[in-house]
Design a protein around this motif. Sequence first.
Motif, PDB file in Angstrom:
ATOM      1  N   ALA A 193      75.359  69.478  24.245  1.00 45.75           N
ATOM      2  CA  ALA A 193      74.299  69.767  25.218  1.00 45.75           C
ATOM      3  C   ALA A 193      73.210  70.519  24.453  1.00 45.75           C
ATOM      4  N   ARG A 194      71.971  70.093  24.650  1.00 46.51           N
ATOM      5  CA  ARG A 194      70.876  70.728  23.896  1.00 46.51           C
ATOM      6  C   ARG A 194      70.145  71.724  24.788  1.00 46.51           C
ATOM      7  N   ALA A 195      70.133  72.971  24.372  1.00 48.87           N
ATOM      8  CA  ALA A 195      69.479  74.010  25.169  1.00 48.87           C
ATOM      9  C   ALA A 195      68.053  74.225  24.659  1.00 48.87           C
ATOM     10  N   ALA A 196      67.114  74.378  25.591  1.00 54.79           N
ATOM     11  CA  ALA A 196      65.712  74.628  25.221  1.00 54.79           C
ATOM     12  C   ALA A 196      65.460  76.128  25.143  1.00 54.79           C
ATOM     13  N   PRO A 197      64.603  76.575  24.221  1.00 59.25           N
ATOM     14  CA  PRO A 197      64.269  78.006  24.173  1.00 59.25           C
ATOM     15  C   PRO A 197      63.307  78.379  25.298  1.00 59.25           C
ATOM     16  N   ASP A 198      63.176  79.658  25.492  1.00 60.51           N
ATOM     17  CA  ASP A 198      62.268  80.204  26.494  1.00 60.51           C
ATOM     18  C   ASP A 198      60.820  79.783  26.176  1.00 60.51           C
ATOM     19  N   LEU A 199      60.130  79.279  27.192  1.00 61.37           N
ATOM     20  CA  LEU A 199      58.771  78.764  26.975  1.00 61.37           C
ATOM     21  C   LEU A 199      57.816  79.861  26.482  1.00 61.37           C
ATOM     22  N   GLY A 222      71.187  74.144  10.592  1.00 59.89           N
ATOM     23  CA  GLY A 222      70.889  73.820  11.992  1.00 59.89           C
ATOM     24  C   GLY A 222      69.952  72.638  12.156  1.00 59.89           C
ATOM     25  N   VAL A 223      69.075  72.419  11.177  1.00 62.16           N
ATOM     26  CA  VAL A 223      68.135  71.286  11.278  1.00 62.16           C
ATOM     27  C   VAL A 223      68.913  69.965  11.218  1.00 62.16           C
ATOM     28  N   ILE A 224      69.863  69.897  10.298  1.00 60.75           N
ATOM     29  CA  ILE A 224      70.629  68.656  10.126  1.00 60.75           C
ATOM     30  C   ILE A 224      71.588  68.462  11.300  1.00 60.75           C
ATOM     31  N   VAL A 225      72.238  69.535  11.728  1.00 62.82           N
ATOM     32  CA  VAL A 225      73.151  69.445  12.876  1.00 62.82           C
ATOM     33  C   VAL A 225      72.411  68.903  14.089  1.00 62.82           C
ATOM     34  N   SER A 226      71.178  69.353  14.263  1.00 61.07           N
ATOM     35  CA  SER A 226      70.397  68.971  15.436  1.00 61.07           C
ATOM     36  C   SER A 226      69.629  67.661  15.225  1.00 61.07           C
ATOM     37  N   SER A 227      69.674  67.084  14.037  1.00 63.92           N
ATOM     38  CA  SER A 227      68.876  65.896  13.673  1.00 63.92           C
ATOM     39  C   SER A 227      67.394  66.129  13.946  1.00 63.92           C
ATOM     40  N   ALA A 228      66.907  67.277  13.504  1.00 60.96           N
ATOM     41  CA  ALA A 228      65.519  67.664  13.781  1.00 60.96           C
ATOM     42  C   ALA A 228      64.612  67.410  12.574  1.00 60.96           C
ATOM     43  N   GLU A 229      65.020  66.559  11.642  1.00 59.72           N
ATOM     44  CA  GLU A 229      64.272  66.374  10.396  1.00 59.72           C
ATOM     45  C   GLU A 229      62.853  65.855  10.647  1.00 59.72           C
ATOM     46  N   ARG A 230      62.721  64.890  11.570  1.00 57.06           N
ATOM     47  CA  ARG A 230      61.405  64.275  11.821  1.00 57.06           C
ATOM     48  C   ARG A 230      60.439  65.313  12.403  1.00 57.06           C
ATOM     49  N   GLU A 231      60.924  66.079  13.391  1.00 49.26           N
ATOM     50  CA  GLU A 231      60.079  67.091  14.034  1.00 49.26           C
ATOM     51  C   GLU A 231      59.680  68.175  13.023  1.00 49.26           C
ATOM     52  N   LEU A 232      60.634  68.543  12.168  1.00 51.02           N
ATOM     53  CA  LEU A 232      60.355  69.565  11.152  1.00 51.02           C
ATOM     54  C   LEU A 232      59.229  69.104  10.226  1.00 51.02           C
ATOM     55  N   LEU A 233      59.324  67.873   9.745  1.00 45.61           N
ATOM     56  CA  LEU A 233      58.327  67.370   8.799  1.00 45.61           C
ATOM     57  C   LEU A 233      56.954  67.304   9.465  1.00 45.61           C
ATOM     58  N   ASP A 331      68.195  74.713  20.733  1.00 50.93           N
ATOM     59  CA  ASP A 331      68.397  73.596  19.816  1.00 50.93           C
ATOM     60  C   ASP A 331      67.148  73.378  18.959  1.00 50.93           C
ATOM     61  N   ALA A 332      67.350  73.140  17.664  1.00 48.04           N
ATOM     62  CA  ALA A 332      66.214  73.037  16.744  1.00 48.04           C
ATOM     63  C   ALA A 332      65.289  71.871  17.103  1.00 48.04           C
ATOM     64  N   LYS A 333      65.867  70.732  17.427  1.00 49.53           N
ATOM     65  CA  LYS A 333      65.036  69.559  17.706  1.00 49.53           C
ATOM     66  C   LYS A 333      64.154  69.812  18.937  1.00 49.53           C
ATOM     67  N   ILE A 334      64.749  70.356  19.986  1.00 48.67           N
ATOM     68  CA  ILE A 334      63.977  70.609  21.212  1.00 48.67           C
ATOM     69  C   ILE A 334      62.919  71.672  20.963  1.00 48.67           C
ATOM     70  N   GLU A 337      60.088  70.241  18.952  1.00 49.41           N
ATOM     71  CA  GLU A 337      59.291  69.351  19.818  1.00 49.41           C
ATOM     72  C   GLU A 337      58.350  70.173  20.693  1.00 49.41           C
ATOM     73  N   MET A 338      58.860  71.276  21.241  1.00 50.70           N
ATOM     74  CA  MET A 338      58.025  72.129  22.109  1.00 50.70           C
ATOM     75  C   MET A 338      56.880  72.747  21.304  1.00 50.70           C
ATOM     76  N   LEU A 339      57.177  73.142  20.069  1.00 50.11           N
ATOM     77  CA  LEU A 339      56.121  73.717  19.227  1.00 50.11           C
ATOM     78  C   LEU A 339      55.073  72.662  18.867  1.00 50.11           C
ATOM     79  N   LEU A 340      55.535  71.441  18.633  1.00 46.21           N
ATOM     80  CA  LEU A 340      54.579  70.361  18.329  1.00 46.21           C
ATOM     81  C   LEU A 340      53.634  70.153  19.507  1.00 46.21           C
ATOM     82  N   ALA A 341      54.198  70.219  20.722  1.00 47.66           N
ATOM     83  CA  ALA A 341      53.359  70.055  21.917  1.00 47.66           C
ATOM     84  C   ALA A 341      52.382  71.222  22.045  1.00 47.66           C
TER      85      ALA A 341
END
Length: 564
Positions: A193-199, A222-233, A331-334, A337-341
Amino acid sequence: MVNSLDETVTGAEAAVEMLKLHEVEFIFGLCGDTSLPFYDALARLPHGMRHILARDERSAAYMADGYARASNKVGVCEGPSGGGVTYIIPGVAEANESSVPLLCINSDISVAARGRYTLTELDQGALMRAITKWHAVVDRSAEIPAVFREAFAQITSGRPGAAHIAFPFDVQNGPVKRSEIGAMPQPGQYPAARAAPDLAEVERAARLLRDAARPLFICGGGVIVSSAERELLELAERLSAPVATSISGKGSIDEHQALAIGVVGSNGGTPETRALVDQADLIFFVGCRAGSVTTERWRHPAPGKAKIIHLDIDPEVPGTNYTADAALVGDAKIALEMLLAALADLRRSPDAARVEAVKEQKFAKFQALAESNAIPIKPERLIAEMSRRLDADAIVVADAGTPCPYLSAYYPVRSGGRKFISNRAHGALGYSMAAAMGAHFARPEVKCVAVMGDGSFGFTCGELETAARYRLPITFIVIANSSYGWIKAGQYHGYKQRFYGVDFGASDHAAVAAAFGIKSWHITEPAELTKALRAALADSGPTLIDVVCQPLHQAAAPVSEWIA
Ligand SMILES: Cc1ncc(C[n+]2csc(CCOP(=O)(O)OP(=O)(O)O)c2C)c(N)n1
């Protein structure tokens, strides 16, 4: 007539069913008296799982760990009571501290036999409490389905970790209602389950990133566990921020990317990569605990110098080692993503030239040593040869000692799944051989390579029989220097060369491998390396290359305490 809702199976059968329902593919383990009902259920039922017989419970746990790291699925290991428990501990502890989802099952003496000086009796719960995220001693067979559901839920949610189930002999034979057996949706996958951080924290972090002149990312596992590589780059490119990693985070970013610095810290970092960390006015830790090695004992970055954003799934992490100006728990990926937005409009002009210059400087020094024809072979020569010969999708597993700093610093990996594995929670010797076997079962289509010192080889060489029995196409590389070289280097640099208790005799590791039926090479000259590596990597079975190398205390290892 039997009501199907009341139909029962044995506890052992229920356990096998529960593992299958959680999409377990492999069970790594070693047999014992108290495991006989469980083994018989595995033998009789049409479950489709494969049992891999190890030669030591420690290896079984390391195999499950390597499997989990390479597959993003739960690794499962099992062993018997008593010695089977005490021998399995290193693998459970490593997985738990390294945030690897691992389920360990040990059979146990019967509940009815407790407290009567029964052979192999041991308080498994007390022992496992300290080294697992969650553990259970199953006292009643009816509890089995719920215990297994909870074990999988615990280790695949939040910060992944290890769970232990003690499974008594009489409980394996007790009844379980078939109607109780079942799994939750998405069983055995992580993150479950992926938890989102506080907005509000995301917005605070976004403001800090906007205001920073020289932000820098330090990424952990944590980046690899979360598969957040694309968002990180994408975020790094928008900010034009250099991206460093911890050893466990290696592969968060393709290390050939312009903004990728590589590994930083005391083990695998270099003065060049450290300078980039020191120049930053904002450090963004992503899925990284900011532990002693990554931060050179919390000196780089220096506390209070740069602003800190800390993102981690574990709420205890941000704030532990650095006061965070923004703390994102999720979760790193979420979160990325929120930071990208939040930073959708931001586009910094590229600043990759600064990173490229630093990398060029670092690799120029390495390359000069890698071209050396000196005998004994320099570690640089071996690492350069590996970089040339290995496919981009190969998985390399590194033990402590010479392999870890050298591969961390100078063996660049691509992103997209874990391609570099090292047991960085404890760095216990003798991990890579078994972990590479687990990684192979997870990703049989890619080449797996285990790199170990001769000290590590001594801990684990009995497992070569397992590699031979299953004909695993793994290449084992032994860096031989007839010493516990890392400690010897510590005595050389920090204790005026007073060597004490660090040297052992030279062994012919290739001959040992050959005795197990494994094709092997004993290499003493640099020129022999290319041919041996090419042949070993192309072979369809297990291979071992024994490389007599320059001792670590004489080498130019990327270890900051020695460089200083
Ligand atoms: C189980 C265990 N015991 C002790 C250590 C401490 N230790 C760290 S590195 C090292 C030496 C490693 O020797 P070797 O595997 O031969 O590699 P080298 O350093 O010589 O390259 C030791 C003893 C450890 N990491 N793990």
